[in-house]
Enzyme design. Structure first.
Site, PDB file in Angstrom:
ATOM      1  N   ASP A  47      22.741 -10.576 -25.818  1.00 21.38           N
ATOM      2  CA  ASP A  47      21.488 -10.430 -26.370  1.00 21.38           C
ATOM      3  C   ASP A  47      20.258 -11.071 -25.655  1.00 21.38           C
ATOM      4  OD1 ASP A  47      19.099 -10.145 -28.540  1.00 21.38           O
ATOM      5  OD2 ASP A  47      20.844  -9.498 -29.975  1.00 21.38           O
ATOM      6  N   ASN A 100      25.068  -1.616 -27.936  1.00 19.57           N
ATOM      7  CA  ASN A 100      24.572  -1.427 -28.947  1.00 19.57           C
ATOM      8  C   ASN A 100      22.896  -1.930 -29.048  1.00 19.57           C
ATOM      9  OD1 ASN A 100      24.302  -1.981 -32.080  1.00 19.57           O
ATOM     10  ND2 ASN A 100      23.793  -3.986 -31.413  1.00 19.57           N
ATOM     11  N   TYR A 167      11.946   7.099 -29.402  1.00 19.56           N
ATOM     12  CA  TYR A 167      13.188   6.693 -30.196  1.00 19.56           C
ATOM     13  C   TYR A 167      14.405   8.043 -29.983  1.00 19.56           C
ATOM     14  CZ  TYR A 167      16.515   4.372 -33.008  1.00 19.56           C
ATOM     15  OH  TYR A 167      17.723   3.539 -33.570  1.00 19.56           O
ATOM     16  N   ILE A 200      21.132   1.905 -42.110  1.00 24.00           N
ATOM     17  CA  ILE A 200      21.918   0.797 -41.985  1.00 24.00           C
ATOM     18  C   ILE A 200      20.781  -0.511 -42.453  1.00 24.00           C
ATOM     19  CG2 ILE A 200      23.597  -0.649 -41.058  1.00 24.00           C
ATOM     20  CD1 ILE A 200      24.445   2.506 -41.408  1.00 24.00           C
TER      21      ILE A 200
HETATM   22  N1  LIG Z   1      19.717   0.004 -38.732  1.00 24.35           N
HETATM   23  C1  LIG Z   1      19.861   1.425 -38.667  1.00 24.35           C
HETATM   24  O1  LIG Z   1      19.525   2.155 -39.567  1.00 24.35           O
HETATM   25  C2  LIG Z   1      20.014   2.156 -37.345  1.00 24.35           C
HETATM   26  C3  LIG Z   1      19.931   3.358 -37.332  1.00 24.35           C
HETATM   27  C4  LIG Z   1      20.109   4.210 -36.263  1.00 24.35           C
HETATM   28  C5  LIG Z   1      20.334   3.474 -34.997  1.00 24.35           C
HETATM   29  N2  LIG Z   1      20.418   2.251 -34.994  1.00 24.35           N
HETATM   30  C6  LIG Z   1      20.747   1.257 -33.839  1.00 24.35           C
HETATM   31  O2  LIG Z   1      21.700   0.588 -33.943  1.00 24.35           O
HETATM   32  C7  LIG Z   1      21.692  -0.630 -32.746  1.00 24.35           C
HETATM   33  C8  LIG Z   1      21.430  -1.845 -33.680  1.00 24.35           C
HETATM   34  O3  LIG Z   1      20.456  -1.928 -34.426  1.00 24.35           O
HETATM   35  P1  LIG Z   1      20.206  -2.856 -35.529  1.00 24.35           P
HETATM   36  O4  LIG Z   1      19.761  -2.034 -36.827  1.00 24.35           O
HETATM   37  O5  LIG Z   1      21.453  -3.751 -35.482  1.00 24.35           O
HETATM   38  O6  LIG Z   1      18.999  -3.699 -35.365  1.00 24.35           O
HETATM   39  P2  LIG Z   1      18.364  -5.086 -34.994  1.00 24.35           P
HETATM   40  O7  LIG Z   1      17.044  -5.216 -34.872  1.00 24.35           O
HETATM   41  O8  LIG Z   1      19.030  -6.046 -36.249  1.00 24.35           O
HETATM   42  O9  LIG Z   1      19.366  -5.744 -34.045  1.00 24.35           O
HETATM   43  C9  LIG Z   1      19.163  -4.967 -32.502  1.00 24.35           C
HETATM   44  C10 LIG Z   1      19.608  -6.279 -31.492  1.00 24.35           C
HETATM   45  O10 LIG Z   1      19.207  -6.060 -30.329  1.00 24.35           O
HETATM   46  C11 LIG Z   1      18.574  -6.940 -29.596  1.00 24.35           C
HETATM   47  N3  LIG Z   1      17.784  -6.401 -28.559  1.00 24.35           N
HETATM   48  C12 LIG Z   1      16.745  -5.715 -28.608  1.00 24.35           C
HETATM   49  N4  LIG Z   1      16.191  -5.474 -27.132  1.00 24.35           N
HETATM   50  C13 LIG Z   1      17.286  -5.918 -26.277  1.00 24.35           C
HETATM   51  C14 LIG Z   1      17.389  -5.775 -25.120  1.00 24.35           C
HETATM   52  N5  LIG Z   1      16.314  -5.226 -24.237  1.00 24.35           N
HETATM   53  N6  LIG Z   1      18.490  -6.441 -24.438  1.00 24.35           N
HETATM   54  C15 LIG Z   1      19.325  -7.176 -25.185  1.00 24.35           C
HETATM   55  N7  LIG Z   1      19.186  -7.128 -26.589  1.00 24.35           N
HETATM   56  C16 LIG Z   1      18.280  -6.428 -27.000  1.00 24.35           C
HETATM   57  C17 LIG Z   1      17.663  -7.482 -30.552  1.00 24.35           C
HETATM   58  O11 LIG Z   1      17.318  -8.964 -30.123  1.00 24.35           O
HETATM   59  C18 LIG Z   1      18.583  -7.737 -31.790  1.00 24.35           C
HETATM   60  O12 LIG Z   1      19.457  -8.736 -31.739  1.00 24.35           O
HETATM   61  C19 LIG Z   1      20.309  -0.091 -32.347  1.00 24.35           C
HETATM   62  O13 LIG Z   1      20.708   0.637 -30.863  1.00 24.35           O
HETATM   63  C20 LIG Z   1      19.505   1.107 -33.102  1.00 24.35           C
HETATM   64  O14 LIG Z   1      18.824   1.703 -32.632  1.00 24.35           O
HETATM   65  C21 LIG Z   1      19.983   1.450 -36.088  1.00 24.35           C
END
Ligand SMILES: NC(=O)c1ccc[n+]([C@@H]2O[C@H](COP(=O)([O-])OP(=O)(O)OC[C@H]3O[C@@H](n4cnc5c(N)ncnc54)[C@H](O)[C@@H]3O)[C@@H](O)[C@H]2O)c1
Length: 265
Positions: A47, A100, A167, A200
Protein backbone atom coordinates in the site's frame (compact mmCIF):
# COMPACT_ATOMS: atom_id res chain seq x y z
CA UNK A 1 -25.65 -36.18 27.31
CA UNK A 2 -24.71 -33.10 25.29
CA UNK A 3 -22.68 -33.75 22.19
CA UNK A 4 -19.71 -31.52 21.58
CA UNK A 5 -19.82 -30.14 18.07
CA UNK A 6 -16.29 -29.23 17.06
CA UNK A 7 -15.76 -25.74 15.66
CA UNK A 8 -15.20 -26.25 11.95
CA UNK A 9 -11.68 -25.35 10.90
CA UNK A 10 -11.35 -22.69 8.24
CA UNK A 11 -10.40 -24.25 4.92
CA UNK A 12 -6.70 -23.70 4.25
CA UNK A 13 -6.87 -23.32 0.49
CA UNK A 14 -3.80 -21.08 0.49
CA UNK A 15 -1.45 -23.05 2.75
CA UNK A 16 1.97 -22.92 1.10
CA UNK A 17 0.82 -20.17 -1.28
CA UNK A 18 2.29 -16.69 -1.51
CA UNK A 19 -0.31 -13.98 -2.05
CA UNK A 20 0.25 -10.29 -2.84
CA UNK A 21 -2.49 -7.72 -2.34
CA UNK A 22 -2.17 -4.07 -3.38
CA UNK A 23 -4.16 -1.41 -1.57
CA UNK A 24 -4.12 -3.82 1.38
CA UNK A 25 -4.06 -1.04 3.96
CA UNK A 26 -7.81 -0.40 3.84
CA UNK A 27 -11.23 -1.63 2.75
CA UNK A 28 -11.43 -4.48 0.25
CA UNK A 29 -7.65 -4.93 0.10
CA UNK A 30 -7.28 -5.33 3.86
CA UNK A 31 -10.20 -7.79 3.99
CA UNK A 32 -8.58 -9.78 1.17
CA UNK A 33 -5.16 -9.85 2.86
CA UNK A 34 -6.75 -11.01 6.13
CA UNK A 35 -8.75 -13.68 4.31
CA UNK A 36 -5.67 -15.08 2.52
CA UNK A 37 -3.81 -15.22 5.83
CA UNK A 38 -6.70 -16.90 7.62
CA UNK A 39 -6.55 -19.67 5.01
CA UNK A 40 -2.83 -20.22 5.42
CA UNK A 41 -1.41 -17.88 2.76
CA UNK A 42 1.80 -15.93 3.26
CA UNK A 43 0.80 -12.40 2.40
CA UNK A 44 2.63 -9.45 0.89
CA UNK A 45 0.70 -6.38 2.03
CA UNK A 46 1.35 -3.51 -0.39
CA UNK A 47 0.00 0.00 0.00
CA UNK A 48 1.10 3.59 -0.52
CA UNK A 49 -0.26 4.26 2.99
CA UNK A 50 2.33 2.94 5.44
CA UNK A 51 0.18 3.21 8.56
CA UNK A 52 -2.73 1.35 6.96
CA UNK A 53 -0.46 -1.35 5.57
CA UNK A 54 1.34 -1.87 8.88
CA UNK A 55 -2.01 -2.11 10.65
CA UNK A 56 -3.10 -4.88 8.27
CA UNK A 57 0.10 -6.82 9.02
CA UNK A 58 -0.51 -6.32 12.74
CA UNK A 59 -4.02 -7.74 12.42
CA UNK A 60 -2.75 -10.73 10.41
CA UNK A 61 -0.01 -11.47 12.94
CA UNK A 62 -2.46 -11.11 15.83
CA UNK A 63 -4.51 -13.87 14.19
CA UNK A 64 -1.46 -16.12 13.91
CA UNK A 65 -0.87 -15.45 10.20
CA UNK A 66 2.22 -14.47 8.27
CA UNK A 67 2.58 -11.20 6.36
CA UNK A 68 5.08 -8.57 5.34
CA UNK A 69 4.42 -4.94 4.42
CA UNK A 70 6.05 -3.01 1.61
CA UNK A 71 5.27 0.61 0.83
CA UNK A 72 4.20 0.51 -2.79
CA UNK A 73 2.86 3.19 -5.08
CA UNK A 74 1.51 1.09 -7.93
CA UNK A 75 1.94 4.05 -10.28
CA UNK A 76 5.69 3.51 -9.91
CA UNK A 77 7.16 0.65 -11.93
CA UNK A 78 10.12 0.47 -9.51
CA UNK A 79 7.80 0.11 -6.49
CA UNK A 80 5.83 -2.66 -8.16
CA UNK A 81 9.04 -4.50 -9.11
CA UNK A 82 10.15 -4.26 -5.47
CA UNK A 83 6.82 -5.66 -4.27
CA UNK A 84 7.13 -8.75 -6.46
CA UNK A 85 10.83 -9.11 -5.59
CA UNK A 86 9.92 -9.10 -1.90
CA UNK A 87 7.40 -11.90 -2.39
CA UNK A 88 10.12 -14.00 -4.02
CA UNK A 89 12.96 -13.10 -1.64
CA UNK A 90 10.87 -13.48 1.52
CA UNK A 91 8.59 -16.38 0.64
CA UNK A 92 10.21 -17.96 -2.45
CA UNK A 93 7.53 -17.42 -5.11
CA UNK A 94 4.31 -15.63 -6.03
CA UNK A 95 1.15 -17.68 -6.49
CA UNK A 96 -1.76 -15.26 -6.18
CA UNK A 97 -2.04 -11.52 -6.77
CA UNK A 98 -5.01 -9.30 -6.10
CA UNK A 99 -4.39 -5.96 -7.79
CA UNK A 100 -6.85 -3.97 -5.77
CA UNK A 101 -5.32 -0.51 -5.22
CA UNK A 102 -7.38 2.21 -6.84
CA UNK A 103 -8.53 5.78 -6.49
CA UNK A 104 -11.26 8.08 -7.74
CA UNK A 105 -10.48 11.54 -9.04
CA UNK A 106 -12.31 13.16 -6.13
CA UNK A 107 -14.16 15.33 -8.64
CA UNK A 108 -17.79 15.35 -9.77
CA UNK A 109 -17.85 16.79 -13.28
CA UNK A 110 -19.26 15.85 -16.66
CA UNK A 111 -16.83 14.68 -19.31
CA UNK A 112 -16.62 18.06 -21.11
CA UNK A 113 -15.56 19.82 -17.92
CA UNK A 114 -13.52 17.06 -16.32
CA UNK A 115 -10.13 18.39 -15.16
CA UNK A 116 -7.08 16.93 -16.91
CA UNK A 117 -5.10 16.64 -13.68
CA UNK A 118 -7.68 14.26 -12.17
CA UNK A 119 -7.89 12.31 -15.45
CA UNK A 120 -4.12 11.83 -15.58
CA UNK A 121 -3.80 10.81 -11.93
CA UNK A 122 -6.63 8.27 -12.00
CA UNK A 123 -5.41 6.68 -15.23
CA UNK A 124 -1.84 6.51 -13.87
CA UNK A 125 -2.90 4.64 -10.73
CA UNK A 126 -5.91 2.56 -11.76
CA UNK A 127 -4.88 1.54 -15.26
CA UNK A 128 -1.14 1.99 -15.74
CA UNK A 129 -0.48 0.93 -12.14
CA UNK A 130 -2.56 -2.23 -12.52
CA UNK A 131 -0.77 -2.97 -15.80
CA UNK A 132 2.62 -2.63 -14.05
CA UNK A 133 1.37 -5.09 -11.44
CA UNK A 134 0.19 -7.62 -14.02
CA UNK A 135 3.46 -7.37 -15.98
CA UNK A 136 5.70 -7.80 -12.96
CA UNK A 137 3.55 -10.61 -11.50
CA UNK A 138 3.64 -12.46 -14.82
CA UNK A 139 7.44 -12.25 -14.75
CA UNK A 140 7.42 -14.14 -11.44
CA UNK A 141 4.62 -16.57 -12.33
CA UNK A 142 5.60 -17.61 -15.85
CA UNK A 143 8.79 -19.47 -14.83
CA UNK A 144 6.69 -21.35 -12.23
CA UNK A 145 4.09 -22.21 -14.88
CA UNK A 146 1.30 -21.28 -12.49
CA UNK A 147 -0.43 -18.33 -10.89
CA UNK A 148 -3.71 -16.52 -10.48
CA UNK A 149 -4.25 -12.80 -10.87
CA UNK A 150 -7.38 -10.88 -9.89
CA UNK A 151 -7.70 -7.25 -10.91
CA UNK A 152 -10.21 -5.21 -8.96
CA UNK A 153 -12.13 -3.15 -11.51
CA UNK A 154 -15.61 -1.82 -10.71
CA UNK A 155 -19.19 -1.77 -11.94
CA UNK A 156 -17.83 1.39 -13.57
CA UNK A 157 -15.67 -0.96 -15.64
CA UNK A 158 -18.81 -2.44 -17.18
CA UNK A 159 -21.18 0.52 -17.32
CA UNK A 160 -20.92 4.28 -17.80
CA UNK A 161 -20.49 6.37 -14.67
CA UNK A 162 -21.73 9.95 -15.08
CA UNK A 163 -19.48 12.71 -13.67
CA UNK A 164 -16.67 10.22 -13.07
CA UNK A 165 -15.17 9.70 -16.51
CA UNK A 166 -11.56 9.07 -15.50
CA UNK A 167 -12.64 6.33 -13.10
CA UNK A 168 -14.99 4.67 -15.61
CA UNK A 169 -12.40 4.84 -18.40
CA UNK A 170 -9.67 3.43 -16.15
CA UNK A 171 -11.84 0.58 -14.89
CA UNK A 172 -13.05 -0.33 -18.40
CA UNK A 173 -9.34 -0.41 -19.22
CA UNK A 174 -8.70 -2.81 -16.34
CA UNK A 175 -11.36 -5.16 -17.74
CA UNK A 176 -9.72 -5.02 -21.20
CA UNK A 177 -6.30 -5.63 -19.68
CA UNK A 178 -7.68 -8.61 -17.75
CA UNK A 179 -9.34 -10.27 -20.73
CA UNK A 180 -6.32 -9.75 -22.97
CA UNK A 181 -3.81 -11.15 -20.47
CA UNK A 182 -6.17 -14.07 -19.75
CA UNK A 183 -6.20 -15.04 -23.43
CA UNK A 184 -2.45 -14.66 -23.74
CA UNK A 185 -1.39 -16.74 -20.73
CA UNK A 186 -4.16 -19.34 -20.32
CA UNK A 187 -2.08 -22.15 -21.77
CA UNK A 188 0.89 -21.25 -19.59
CA UNK A 189 -0.84 -21.97 -16.29
CA UNK A 190 -1.95 -18.46 -15.43
CA UNK A 191 -5.53 -17.34 -14.96
CA UNK A 192 -6.48 -13.65 -14.92
CA UNK A 193 -9.90 -12.41 -13.84
CA UNK A 194 -11.50 -9.11 -12.80
CA UNK A 195 -13.87 -8.22 -10.01
CA UNK A 196 -16.43 -5.52 -10.57
CA UNK A 197 -17.81 -4.36 -7.23
CA UNK A 198 -20.06 -1.47 -6.42
CA UNK A 199 -21.56 -0.14 -3.21
CA UNK A 200 -19.04 -1.69 -0.81
CA UNK A 201 -18.78 -0.02 2.58
CA UNK A 202 -15.18 1.22 2.59
CA UNK A 203 -13.50 4.59 3.14
CA UNK A 204 -13.56 5.11 -0.65
CA UNK A 205 -17.32 5.60 -0.78
CA UNK A 206 -17.99 6.55 2.83
CA UNK A 207 -15.41 9.36 2.98
CA UNK A 208 -14.32 9.95 -0.61
CA UNK A 209 -15.98 11.59 -3.61
CA UNK A 210 -19.48 10.60 -2.45
CA UNK A 211 -18.87 11.22 1.29
CA UNK A 212 -21.79 8.94 2.20
CA UNK A 213 -20.82 8.92 5.89
CA UNK A 214 -22.03 12.51 6.24
CA UNK A 215 -24.95 12.32 3.85
CA UNK A 216 -27.69 9.94 5.07
CA UNK A 217 -29.94 10.73 2.12
CA UNK A 218 -27.24 9.87 -0.42
CA UNK A 219 -26.33 6.79 1.62
CA UNK A 220 -29.93 5.55 1.53
CA UNK A 221 -30.14 6.17 -2.21
CA UNK A 222 -26.83 4.47 -2.87
CA UNK A 223 -27.69 1.44 -0.72
CA UNK A 224 -31.06 1.21 -2.45
CA UNK A 225 -29.40 0.71 -5.85
CA UNK A 226 -28.59 -2.87 -4.94
CA UNK A 227 -31.34 -5.44 -5.33
CA UNK A 228 -30.29 -6.59 -1.86
CA UNK A 229 -31.02 -3.05 -0.56
CA UNK A 230 -27.83 -2.65 1.40
CA UNK A 231 -24.16 -1.89 1.00
CA UNK A 232 -21.78 -4.80 0.59
CA UNK A 233 -19.08 -5.64 3.11
CA UNK A 234 -15.40 -5.70 2.10
CA UNK A 235 -15.29 -9.33 3.29
CA UNK A 236 -17.96 -10.23 0.72
CA UNK A 237 -15.66 -9.00 -2.05
CA UNK A 238 -12.63 -10.68 -0.46
CA UNK A 239 -14.48 -14.02 -0.52
CA UNK A 240 -14.95 -13.73 -4.27
CA UNK A 241 -11.34 -12.65 -4.82
CA UNK A 242 -10.13 -15.71 -2.91
CA UNK A 243 -12.43 -18.00 -4.84
CA UNK A 244 -11.08 -16.62 -8.12
CA UNK A 245 -7.54 -17.25 -6.83
CA UNK A 246 -8.35 -20.78 -5.68
CA UNK A 247 -8.49 -24.11 -7.49
CA UNK A 248 -12.26 -23.99 -7.09
CA UNK A 249 -12.45 -21.60 -10.04
CA UNK A 250 -9.98 -23.59 -12.16
CA UNK A 251 -12.07 -23.33 -15.36
CA UNK A 252 -12.62 -19.57 -15.14
CA UNK A 253 -10.34 -17.03 -16.80
CA UNK A 254 -10.89 -13.73 -18.58
CA UNK A 255 -14.06 -13.13 -16.59
CA UNK A 256 -15.26 -9.80 -15.18
CA UNK A 257 -17.43 -10.77 -12.24
CA UNK A 258 -19.92 -8.27 -10.78
CA UNK A 259 -20.10 -8.14 -6.99
CA UNK A 260 -22.88 -5.61 -6.82
CA UNK A 261 -25.76 -7.00 -4.74
CA UNK A 262 -27.76 -7.27 -7.95
CA UNK A 263 -27.56 -3.57 -8.75
CA UNK A 264 -27.17 -4.21 -12.47
CA UNK A 265 -29.23 -7.41 -12.73
N1 LIG B 1 -15.93 0.52 -2.33
C1 LIG B 1 -16.62 0.34 -3.44
O1 LIG B 1 -17.84 0.41 -3.45
C2 LIG B 1 -15.90 0.05 -4.73
C3 LIG B 1 -16.67 -0.02 -5.89
C4 LIG B 1 -16.06 -0.31 -7.08
C5 LIG B 1 -14.70 -0.53 -7.13
N2 LIG B 1 -13.95 -0.45 -6.01
C6 LIG B 1 -12.52 -0.66 -6.15
O2 LIG B 1 -12.04 -1.49 -5.11
C7 LIG B 1 -10.68 -1.19 -4.86
C8 LIG B 1 -10.47 -1.00 -3.36
O3 LIG B 1 -11.22 0.12 -2.95
P1 LIG B 1 -11.79 0.32 -1.48
O4 LIG B 1 -13.23 0.60 -1.64
O5 LIG B 1 -11.36 -0.76 -0.59
O6 LIG B 1 -11.10 1.71 -1.15
P2 LIG B 1 -10.16 2.23 0.03
O7 LIG B 1 -9.97 3.66 -0.28
O8 LIG B 1 -10.72 1.81 1.34
O9 LIG B 1 -8.80 1.44 -0.18
C9 LIG B 1 -7.95 1.68 -1.25
C10 LIG B 1 -6.52 1.44 -0.79
O10 LIG B 1 -5.67 1.64 -1.93
C11 LIG B 1 -4.54 2.37 -1.51
N3 LIG B 1 -3.96 3.09 -2.65
C12 LIG B 1 -4.44 4.19 -3.28
N4 LIG B 1 -3.61 4.56 -4.25
C13 LIG B 1 -2.58 3.68 -4.24
C14 LIG B 1 -1.40 3.55 -5.00
N5 LIG B 1 -1.09 4.43 -5.97
N6 LIG B 1 -0.56 2.51 -4.74
C15 LIG B 1 -0.86 1.64 -3.74
N7 LIG B 1 -1.94 1.73 -2.97
C16 LIG B 1 -2.80 2.74 -3.22
C17 LIG B 1 -5.08 3.33 -0.45
O11 LIG B 1 -4.02 3.83 0.37
C18 LIG B 1 -6.05 2.43 0.29
O12 LIG B 1 -5.41 1.74 1.34
C19 LIG B 1 -10.35 0.03 -5.71
O13 LIG B 1 -9.67 -0.36 -6.88
C20 LIG B 1 -11.71 0.59 -6.04
O14 LIG B 1 -11.70 1.33 -7.24
C21 LIG B 1 -14.52 -0.15 -4.80
Amino acid sequence: MTSQVPTPLLPRRFAGKVCAVTGAGSGIGRATALAFASEGGQVVVADVDEAGGQETVKQIEAGGGEAVFIRTDIASRADVKAMVALAVSQFGRLDCAVNNAGITGGVNAPTGDYPEEAWTKVLAVNLTGTWYCVQEELAAMLPQGSGTIVNVASAAGLHGHPNNVSYAASKHGVVGLTKTAALEYATRGIRVNALCPTGIETPMIMDGRLNLRNNPEALAKFSGQAALKRLGRPEEVADVALWLCSEQSSFITGHALAVDGGAFA
